[in-house]
Enzyme design. Structure first.
Site, PDB file in Angstrom:
ATOM      1  CG  ASP A 115      19.488   1.580  52.029  1.00  0.00           C
ATOM      2  OD1 ASP A 115      20.460   1.658  53.579  1.00  0.00           O
ATOM      3  OD2 ASP A 115      19.144   1.776  51.681  1.00  0.00           O
ATOM      4  CB  SER A 155      25.324   0.299  45.434  1.00  0.00           C
ATOM      5  OG  SER A 155      24.641  -0.420  45.803  1.00  0.00           O
ATOM      6  CG  HIS A 181      22.837   2.044  50.016  1.00  0.00           C
ATOM      7  ND1 HIS A 181      21.544   1.864  49.800  1.00  0.00           N
ATOM      8  CD2 HIS A 181      23.258   2.011  48.785  1.00  0.00           C
ATOM      9  CE1 HIS A 181      21.764   0.677  48.175  1.00  0.00           C
ATOM     10  NE2 HIS A 181      22.842   0.665  47.809  1.00  0.00           N
TER      11      HIS A 181
END
Lengths: 218, 218, 218, 218, 218, 218, 218, 218
Positions: free
Chosen positions: H191, H15, H194
């Site tokens: 978090d 991601s 990211h």
């Protein structure tokens, strides 16, 4: 506590079990266990017994009857290789007889219900450490009510099968009845079927009390 | 038929009357009358008595109690200058006592209900050609059920006021009871309160039968 | 009443029948019958004859012509094994000739319409207890209007086939004409085709009057 | 060409004029003029007479009657200081008499229509270089049709006022009638009121032909 | 007018042709022809020549190059059996060379463009009554601009092929240039490619003038 | 590096500055600075000079001209008490003259532009540690292009004012021109105005190079 | 159990308390209490002590600091006249110092935190039967972590004030620490702040254990 | 600069790489490269080295582990024939061990990670001009933190493989550590995984510095 460290505990059932769980996994991050009693059981196990590392999986599917469970049993139960299995089914089997009375093929009558549930329990019990059978329920205090009476009949079938196979039996109707002595059914469920958070807590507590959970571990 | 050519017939009430009607007008094109018994009454009047040119207006509002009607009576009833007025209120007055029992200020108890309804009828009757009082109802066959018993009590108040003022009285509970002898309540309403299309037809038929409607005009 | 206890009554047709019914089932909970005359017929049957337990199924599909019905007849009619069948088709067969006049292959002309409808009736009649043929209609009072004249021609075909096979015939255009004497067509349908709730009630009443329904059972 | 370089041409009217124009400006980028005849007039003026730099503004509002125009005339017409003004109003004034016949206060009858339109023209003509009056229309070929006859009556009022004040008069009904000789009304408008792109082109062409537009400038 | 009564006129191309047309049909009700020049051509033909009953079909697809046309030629052109065919392609063939210069496989260079277009024209011409080739264009006045120069090169290829096969040739760039003398390119197209309504009218007018259309039929 | 520890750096401008920044704050978590050069400047400052703790605020608003800045200067600049201020305005002042040429009141001509910008700089300079003036730009290589020429004129005004007040001047057009020698304008901006990520990086780099930023701190 | 029959128990705080509760009421049907520890407390009270009829109200608001509580104290606490009040605040007071370190005015430092919380407790204690102070927490096991250390400091302030006023004190950080010995913080909270269902159960259990709740009533 | 004119540079990963890139292409117009470090690398290359015409492709997929990369390696890497390849993988391999610790089959332990990554590098290196291995990272300053320690272990594996195959190695954790000395981790990532725009700039800068990029070309 009957569960052991690292046990995988799988719940299967209908919308009461489902409660918007993540599909198809039924476990994972971000509320994957849904918003019902399965999530509460998991939360209480993690909060009180974090060292046991119990893995909870939710395979409930809204609208299911025991006939639907039979159709997905291999994939959603046996292939998952759970250590413990909990089954709560039968509400839709009964409900369709009362809310769409003219569509007969959507009804699952007591004989089919009993035969199918017995078959599933019979073939699964040898594969698991523990098996829990929860009765279906109806949040109606009047035992003479037609649908309540039918639900009680299906609950009695669950009890009979639990005794036959010597597995854990949970009378959810009885657990609710204690609360219904104080609160009108509409407080616990808009439609007498889908419980509020409080109603799901009644279910979670009934389940946990039957597997040896203690709120204050000693 | 009690209505005359060109009469304006206004319905006021709660969600049973509202049924997604257009707001604030409550009349007009494209389903402005909602999807409930008001729309059915209008449809039957237009289909069978198109020559009467009855103008139907829907001023139901979801969640309303008689206390709410009191608050908007001037604007939504008196200012509208209806020829005929139909009132069906009380379900939420009772329901809140059973689904949020701990929030007392949301409950409208029988004395307030009676006093308020009497006041509204008293001040409105002189301004209209005809006035119809419909009881609230509860789609539960068991008369011993707590909420059904309370609803029957409110229905009795409606009957008393109707007799006091000599206006048309419609016992909707009685109309439903005939059907409930054949069908379980869940067939007519998911939550025992909001009727299906069939349930709304029971209401529309009860209303029309009391104002002299004939399916086959002779 | 021509229907018997437990009969399954299936409606097939175009958007007038469809009216947002649930697909593909065409029956069930939560407004599965749509918002048109089929739902009204069901509501009136349940409200007045709840003891008959008539099962109503809606298989209308928006935009359909008789050519489309032919394509899905096995699955949506014969496989359903209805006791009673009602067919209302033809509006789109005619309409496309008038709103997209240059796209010839979308038109279903009278000969194809007649041949196809006869074939469907012929092969289905032996399988049902009763069969109802409803004419297509056009909410236009002027009989000289081109599209009204064409619709009348298709209606005449329906009458002819009904007579050939001795099945129930319903002249929906005639039913509407009574109302159109009082109300301008725009009051009943925005586009002269899709009726308001009142227009659908005209259809439901015409249907019911032809199967022996009585508003006040005696 | 009657318009001069840099002229501001403002259109006012109902949904036929509006056609999703940007609100409240009625001009600017990205389809601000909507999708109807106003946008077509602007496109043809820019494509053929780009040197004239005509500024087109759209102040149509869906659902408007002449009563509504009166209410917003100062803000939407006089304050805009247009060089040229085009008015097309009356369809809703008539239509409401036919689609909601029972709601009398939504109808604008011929006398009010005439008086209001005359007042608006009277007070505006001195402030503009040119004024165009377009009749309302109804896409129905049958002159005996009730609503068509009423619309013709309102069109005649427009003609009378145009003559009184010696302003440009456009008979939109006549323009459509030529096309209706070849095409059924449903080809040009789903509901006989809101035209397709082709119908809007008929309006744009009628307008342009009356202000001296030439497709091939010489 | 070169078209005859009942002719089917099919347009194929890229986003300039597509303009939100209905897929896959490319014709029908409710704006199925999109919002661009194809819809304008259809509107002008219907408004001025309703008796000719020309059937217009739009098979434009956004983002297409001549390579994409080749891939769907059988299905979207030959199988449609048009009487007349109009092709406008090449903008994306050129544009990708300028907006994603590093992704070479998305570019269609002049040789491939010419060979493919020639093949398509060659195999299609014998099957139609008339064929129209419209050049691609770029709304940039500066002929030295890199992308404008490339687009002119592709336009020259179109001209060459049109001459080879003796079909109708439309120089859209030339049509726009007349307007660009008066208006800056940003007035006609946000990105110099996708025209406003006025820009689409320039295209429609160029097309119509080449097939004998007359605004005022004599 | 000209900025000092803890400095508050505020950017104001139009859509190039705005880029979907959070409104009204213009700072905070979760991409509050938008997606354009302001966010890139902030990211580079944090990544390379985290110890300086520069606080970046974005007060750009899409569509703004210098006239709009004037209207919100007190609230969005002076009340914010920035240590450093960067202004980039003028693109819409020019653009409206080219994309809506007929709506004169939306244009901000050079004299108004110069007077307003001078006033803003004059009253703000005494309140800040540093002030940066960035020119507007147009991603068009051809200097003879009408809009590019106009933009260059506005850029020259910015330069003049920067020199008058002795503040930092950034020639964004010059920064882009270097890249435009290699890449066609469409690669950097779909509409020659709103840059891609690469285009915004050109702006961020031009800004940073003028305030003493070093990619590799020594 | 310290609560008495019919007591109203109000929770106030930040997003941990809020959890999508209904606004502005903070109580009622359909999950009005949100999805966090407040809902769990209510569910456990209703499930185990239905006879006590405890009314739970949730007045948490996401993003709040003690400064925000101060601003809405009169309306959201004092005007509600709760019997019991529980306060959990401080996470955002600390967090903003760590996630937007440059925006100083969004930070609530320890002295302001202590003074404000003391003021609120001081003026409210005389009006309630019982008051509960819950510490803020941070799901980070490392006590040397900067934000954890700061949170511990704010927790110590809560403890000090609880002792000063002799109200119930709940050390939520301590409750979490027991679980964090077994599970990594990411298992309980994605961002170390917003707990999973299990994390909320830890909070609910800590709260209930301090007010005398017993899972198995004796 | 190690890259040559026209090189194709492909990034693959999870991601962090994905960041809402266009799927499946991973390149093209309108932000196809996503919003993370890949887009920043591309923007900096285009802004500073437009003459090099580097083609950047993003094949990151959210949630991927090295096991997932292995499954799509042929299609998403080898078939793309990149000149340069950059791999950053491992965050999810580690993270799942900490956020869903009970679901063992979702974990990718170090031995599988190392073997798979080695296999991919081994079979790909011969096909490319250059290969870059970026370590996974965890935005946590405390090296004793369990997940940080695990991530460091996976980073060491990356370093070992890079040395074995003599490819470019980028220690992203080290790059972040410099910034983490000044800023608390929550400033760079909600978090800890990211990154914000600033965090992605740290990654882009680390990448570019290792391939010879210079902010000011000389």
């Amino acid at each position: 506590m009957l569960l052991s460290k690292g046990d995988k505990l799988l719940f299967i059932g209908d919308s009461i079990t489902d409660c918007e769980r993540k599909k198809p996994e039924g476990e994972g991050l971000f509320g994957a266990l849904g918003k019902g009693y399965v999530s509460l059981v998991d939360a209480l196990l993690q909060a009180v017994y974090p060292d046991l590392a119990i893995r909870v999986v939710n395979k409930g599917t809204s609208g299911n009857t025991v006939r639907d469970l039979d159709g997905r049993w291999q994939q959603d139960v046996l292939d998952q290789k759970p250590d413990w299995l909990s089954i709560m089914i039968g509400i839709n089997d009964v409900w369709r007889q009362f809310d769409v009375p003219f569509i007969k093929e959507w009804h699952v009558y007591a004989d089919e219900y009993e035969a199918t549930l017995r078959k599933l329990v019979s073939e699964t019990k040898p594969t698991v450490k523990g098996l829990v059978l929860m009765t279906p329920f109806y949040l109606e205090s009047n035992e003479q009510d037609g649908m309540r009476a039918a639900m009680d009949q299906y609950g009695a079938i669950v009890r009979k099968i639990a005794e036959e196979f010597d597995v854990i039996f949970i009378d959810t109707q009885a657990a609710f009845n204690v609360v219904l002595e104080e609160l009108y059914s509409a407080t616990l469920a808009w439609d007498r079927v889908h419980p509020t958070a409080a109603g799901h807590m009644v279910l979670a507590r009934a389940f946990l009390d039957n597997i040896g959970f203690e709120w204050k571990r000693s």
